[in-house]
Write a protein that holds these residues in place. Structure first.
Motif, mmCIF file in Angstrom:
data_model
loop_
_atom_site.group_PDB
_atom_site.id
_atom_site.type_symbol
_atom_site.label_atom_id
_atom_site.label_comp_id
_atom_site.label_asym_id
_atom_site.label_seq_id
_atom_site.Cartn_x
_atom_site.Cartn_y
_atom_site.Cartn_z
ATOM 1 N N VAL A 130 1.071 -1.050 0.403
ATOM 2 C CA VAL A 130 0.267 0.063 0.013
ATOM 3 C C VAL A 130 1.423 1.572 0.469
ATOM 4 C CG1 VAL A 130 -1.616 1.516 1.246
ATOM 5 C CG2 VAL A 130 -2.204 -1.183 0.847
ATOM 6 N N ASP A 133 2.315 1.389 -3.247
ATOM 7 C CA ASP A 133 1.137 2.523 -4.213
ATOM 8 C C ASP A 133 1.048 3.431 -4.392
ATOM 9 O OD1 ASP A 133 1.484 -0.641 -5.223
ATOM 10 O OD2 ASP A 133 -0.338 -0.595 -4.418
ATOM 11 N N ASN A 134 0.942 3.807 -3.175
ATOM 12 C CA ASN A 134 0.776 5.295 -3.200
ATOM 13 C C ASN A 134 1.858 6.503 -2.677
ATOM 14 O OD1 ASN A 134 -2.087 5.790 -2.175
ATOM 15 N ND2 ASN A 134 -1.541 3.701 -1.047
ATOM 16 N N ARG A 137 2.242 7.685 -6.578
ATOM 17 C CA ARG A 137 1.334 8.761 -6.570
ATOM 18 C C ARG A 137 1.850 10.195 -6.480
ATOM 19 N NH1 ARG A 137 -3.712 6.855 -4.033
ATOM 20 N NH2 ARG A 137 -4.521 8.407 -4.575
#
Length: 199
Positions: A130, A133-134, A137
């Motif tokens: 997580v 993945d973030n 971004r």
């Protein structure tokens, strides 16, 4: 009156302390009742230990009292807590793992700790995914530094796990571990100190 160990020395409010003192008084009564032959007292200690609405210090005190009994139901409750890592509070989880250590050479205690290691590894991997993945971004200059730091942490964790495995397997005195230790010793990706230890 028998003392009751409440674990860590973290700060609590006055009201929480009053609740904890009342719980400890109840735990002492249950401890005496169990020593007097009342098996129901043990079940009440298990209930207190598993009750998520109780303050963690009260739960730890109940768990430590359970561990002192060495009763199979106490082992089951503590092993379940550790194996499922259902204790989200890491203080409770850590203390519960320490309690399992009191059940020396008991395979159920060892099994629960191994299951906890697997589950914690899975949870850590999920959290890392997580985060990764973030991080993709966010796209900042700090991202590169953060990822390099994460890489170093991952290498350190892997090295610690390899060392733990080599040390633990080496002390088992079982021929089944020899191929694993040999593989660790031959693996050029493993730290040389750990490879030497595996030999």
């Amino acid at each position: 009156s028998d003392p009751v160990n409440i674990g860590s020395d973290e700060q609590v409010s006055i009201n929480q302390m009053i609740d904890i003192i009342e719980d400890i008084s109840d735990i002492q009564k249950l401890k005496r009742a169990y020593k007097g032959g009342n098996i129901q007292a043990l079940e009440e200690l298990v209930d207190l230990y598993e009750d998520e609405d109780q303050h963690v210090k009260s739960r730890i005190a109940a768990g430590k009292t359970l561990a002192e009994t060495q009763h199979p139901n106490a082992l089951n409750a503590i092993a379940k807590m550790v194996a499922t890592t259902s204790a989200v509070d890491y203080t409770l989880l850590t203390e519960s793992i320490n309690m399992l250590g009191d059940f020396e050479e008991n395979p159920k205690a060892a099994d629960a700790m191994v299951k906890a290691m697997h589950r914690m590894n899975d949870r850590t991997n999920d959290v890392h995914k997580v985060l990764e993945d973030n991080l993709r971004r966010v796209r900042t200059k700090e991202q590169i530094i953060a990822l390099l730091d994460l890489y170093e942490v991952a290498k350190s964790n892997m090295s610690r796990t390899e060392r733990y495995l080599a040390e633990t397997l080496g002390t088992m005195g079982n021929d089944k571990v020899i191929p694993v230790l040999t593989a660790i010793a031959k693996d050029k990706n493993v730290n040389i100190g750990i490879r030497n230890y595996a030999v």
